[in-house]
Design a protein around this motif. Sequence first.
Motif, PDB file in Angstrom:
ATOM      1  N   ASP A  17       0.838  -1.218   0.000  1.00 34.83           N
ATOM      2  CA  ASP A  17       0.000   0.000   0.000  1.00 34.83           C
ATOM      3  C   ASP A  17       0.868   1.262   0.000  1.00 34.83           C
ATOM      4  O   ASP A  17       0.601   2.225  -0.715  1.00 34.83           O
ATOM      5  CB  ASP A  17      -0.909   0.028   1.243  1.00 34.83           C
ATOM      6  N   LYS A  51      -5.543  -0.376  -5.081  1.00 40.39           N
ATOM      7  CA  LYS A  51      -5.778   0.584  -3.998  1.00 40.39           C
ATOM      8  C   LYS A  51      -4.454   0.798  -3.271  1.00 40.39           C
ATOM      9  O   LYS A  51      -3.838  -0.165  -2.806  1.00 40.39           O
ATOM     10  CB  LYS A  51      -6.807   0.043  -3.008  1.00 40.39           C
ATOM     11  N   ASN A  90      -5.884   4.274   5.976  1.00 43.08           N
ATOM     12  CA  ASN A  90      -6.039   4.416   4.519  1.00 43.08           C
ATOM     13  C   ASN A  90      -6.712   5.712   4.087  1.00 43.08           C
ATOM     14  O   ASN A  90      -7.408   5.745   3.076  1.00 43.08           O
ATOM     15  CB  ASN A  90      -6.890   3.242   3.969  1.00 43.08           C
ATOM     16  N   LEU A 106       6.013 -17.503   6.789  1.00 42.93           N
ATOM     17  CA  LEU A 106       4.994 -16.671   7.453  1.00 42.93           C
ATOM     18  C   LEU A 106       4.450 -17.378   8.698  1.00 42.93           C
ATOM     19  O   LEU A 106       4.192 -18.578   8.664  1.00 42.93           O
ATOM     20  CB  LEU A 106       3.856 -16.429   6.446  1.00 42.93           C
TER      21      LEU A 106
HETATM   22  N1  LIG Z   1      -4.885  -2.280  -0.969  1.00 44.84           N
HETATM   23  C1  LIG Z   1      -5.846  -3.101  -0.651  1.00 44.84           C
HETATM   24  O1  LIG Z   1      -6.736  -3.390  -1.463  1.00 44.84           O
HETATM   25  C2  LIG Z   1      -5.868  -3.741   0.698  1.00 44.84           C
HETATM   26  C3  LIG Z   1      -6.747  -4.791   0.974  1.00 44.84           C
HETATM   27  C4  LIG Z   1      -6.694  -5.405   2.229  1.00 44.84           C
HETATM   28  C5  LIG Z   1      -5.775  -4.953   3.173  1.00 44.84           C
HETATM   29  N2  LIG Z   1      -4.936  -3.911   2.876  1.00 44.84           N
HETATM   30  C6  LIG Z   1      -3.931  -3.446   3.843  1.00 44.84           C
HETATM   31  O2  LIG Z   1      -2.990  -4.480   4.043  1.00 44.84           O
HETATM   32  C7  LIG Z   1      -2.355  -4.286   5.307  1.00 44.84           C
HETATM   33  C8  LIG Z   1      -2.199  -5.614   6.001  1.00 44.84           C
HETATM   34  O3  LIG Z   1      -1.402  -6.452   5.207  1.00 44.84           O
HETATM   35  P1  LIG Z   1      -0.695  -7.758   5.802  1.00 44.84           P
HETATM   36  O4  LIG Z   1      -1.683  -8.552   6.539  1.00 44.84           O
HETATM   37  O5  LIG Z   1       0.051  -8.365   4.697  1.00 44.84           O
HETATM   38  O6  LIG Z   1       0.250  -7.158   6.938  1.00 44.84           O
HETATM   39  P2  LIG Z   1       1.784  -6.733   6.948  1.00 44.84           P
HETATM   40  O7  LIG Z   1       2.214  -6.156   5.670  1.00 44.84           O
HETATM   41  O8  LIG Z   1       1.969  -5.925   8.174  1.00 44.84           O
HETATM   42  O9  LIG Z   1       2.517  -8.133   7.133  1.00 44.84           O
HETATM   43  C9  LIG Z   1       2.309  -8.887   8.309  1.00 44.84           C
HETATM   44  C10 LIG Z   1       3.632  -9.288   8.987  1.00 44.84           C
HETATM   45  O10 LIG Z   1       4.224 -10.345   8.239  1.00 44.84           O
HETATM   46  C11 LIG Z   1       5.607 -10.070   8.022  1.00 44.84           C
HETATM   47  N3  LIG Z   1       5.941 -10.756   6.767  1.00 44.84           N
HETATM   48  C12 LIG Z   1       5.617 -10.388   5.501  1.00 44.84           C
HETATM   49  N4  LIG Z   1       5.952 -11.345   4.628  1.00 44.84           N
HETATM   50  C13 LIG Z   1       6.538 -12.347   5.343  1.00 44.84           C
HETATM   51  C14 LIG Z   1       7.065 -13.618   4.997  1.00 44.84           C
HETATM   52  N5  LIG Z   1       7.017 -14.082   3.751  1.00 44.84           N
HETATM   53  N6  LIG Z   1       7.600 -14.373   5.983  1.00 44.84           N
HETATM   54  C15 LIG Z   1       7.586 -13.939   7.268  1.00 44.84           C
HETATM   55  N7  LIG Z   1       7.061 -12.760   7.664  1.00 44.84           N
HETATM   56  C16 LIG Z   1       6.541 -11.981   6.702  1.00 44.84           C
HETATM   57  C17 LIG Z   1       5.679  -8.564   7.982  1.00 44.84           C
HETATM   58  O11 LIG Z   1       6.966  -8.115   8.291  1.00 44.84           O
HETATM   59  C18 LIG Z   1       4.671  -8.172   9.044  1.00 44.84           C
HETATM   60  O12 LIG Z   1       5.260  -8.184  10.317  1.00 44.84           O
HETATM   61  C19 LIG Z   1      -3.216  -3.297   6.065  1.00 44.84           C
HETATM   62  O13 LIG Z   1      -2.539  -2.059   6.117  1.00 44.84           O
HETATM   63  C20 LIG Z   1      -4.478  -3.172   5.219  1.00 44.84           C
HETATM   64  O14 LIG Z   1      -5.064  -1.899   5.291  1.00 44.84           O
HETATM   65  C21 LIG Z   1      -4.970  -3.313   1.667  1.00 44.84           C
END
Ligand SMILES: NC(=O)c1ccc[n+]([C@@H]2O[C@H](COP(=O)([O-])OP(=O)(O)OC[C@H]3O[C@@H](n4cnc5c(N)ncnc54)[C@H](O)[C@@H]3O)[C@@H](O)[C@H]2O)c1
Length: 337
Positions: A103, A136, A146, A167
């Motif tokens: 994002d 987005k 956001n 993960l």
């Molecule tokens: N743009 C959109 O359409 C949309 C849709 C849904 C959510 N979002 C946004 O997405 C965000 C949440 O995304 P998320 O759940 O990916 O969270 P995030 O990006 O915070 O990742 C979660 C955790 O996983 C760790 N991580 C990432 N990849 C890894 C891997 N391969 N191995 C180990 N650790 C790893 C990261 O360092 C972080 O601590 C929110 O800000 C939300 O608003 C955006």
Amino acid sequence: MELTVNLKDKSYPIIVERNARLTLRKHYDFTGKKALVVTDEGVPDIYALEVQMQLPEAYVVTLPQGEKSKSLENYVKLQKELLEHHFSRDDVVIAVGGGVIGDLAGFVASTYKRGIHFINIPTTSLSQIDSSIGGKTAIDFENTKNIIGTFYQPELVLVDLNVLNTLEDRQLNNGLVEALKMGICLDKNLYKIFQENKQYEKLDEVILKSIDAKRQVVEKDEKEENLRKVLNFGHTIGHPLESFFEMNGLLHGEGVASGMLFMIEDKALRAEVKSILTNLGIKVTNDFDRKKIMEYLVNDKKAGHNTIDIVLVNGIENYEIKKVTFKEVENILERKI
Ligand SMILES: NC(=O)c1ccc[n+]([C@@H]2O[C@H](COP(=O)([O-])OP(=O)(O)OC[C@H]3O[C@@H](n4cnc5c(N)ncnc54)[C@H](O)[C@@H]3O)[C@@H](O)[C@H]2O)c1
């Protein structure tokens, strides 16, 4: 497997395969291009390094992990980085991380010199299933999620299923809630995988089907004028729950999980979805301050003056996008989930 997002102004491929991150150059011509690779400290650093090593000139910026990184401060930091390295409009920003990095980096790419190239390599289940597709981009501002952002499509999305091996389980399941959401509203075969508790053994299929469901919605309604609102199923109450339980570290999908249950009209289906969420290790909650949740909901960027659009579900692939008053949401919050 390659899927294409077909849009009026821009179409782009989504490559879904194991080790996709190592095939970046096969899918994009970097000749004469500089790249800024953005990642965070929680993403194993080898992933960004492997991306960097494939490119003629690439700089890596590693930000702190977590939602707090989607900030104006990091936006400025990345813009400075682009300027200092004299990035032109021909150059490219590459996100290697979850939804937070995608994002933020997408927003930076969309505004630097009115838009430079953007590639997304999502590394969490949530970002692979949901946030990397659809364009987005956003940062949070003044405690509002956001609130500053753009619609800006990437030119390439590389979904590498192998990076999910590192993960944490809780993060994996957090993303699977969004897949379940798409199954309930848009794809009965995807839902069936969850119903049979086969989401882990069929993880590749779950991710592929979710991406395809989202792709189709975005193609029909890129700017969320109508149909795309279906993807907000569970989010109207989920977002306020996320804010309410922020101190407890509630994740996005965990808030959406309870949010979905409130919006399922059919009691038997509600019970079934609840048991699927239990299989995913997700606890749903009834125990919160309704007044506070309504305060967050009224301030949501999607709320009108006295109304908000909600997605109600009557059965699998049977949903209704409905404009309701805040009072009606208060009544829905009285449901037993
Ligand atoms: N743009 C959109 O359409 C949309 C849709 C849904 C959510 N979002 C946004 O997405 C965000 C949440 O995304 P998320 O759940 O990916 O969270 P995030 O990006 O915070 O990742 C979660 C955790 O996983 C760790 N991580 C990432 N990849 C890894 C891997 N391969 N191995 C180990 N650790 C790893 C990261 O360092 C972080 O601590 C929110 O800000 C939300 O608003 C955006």
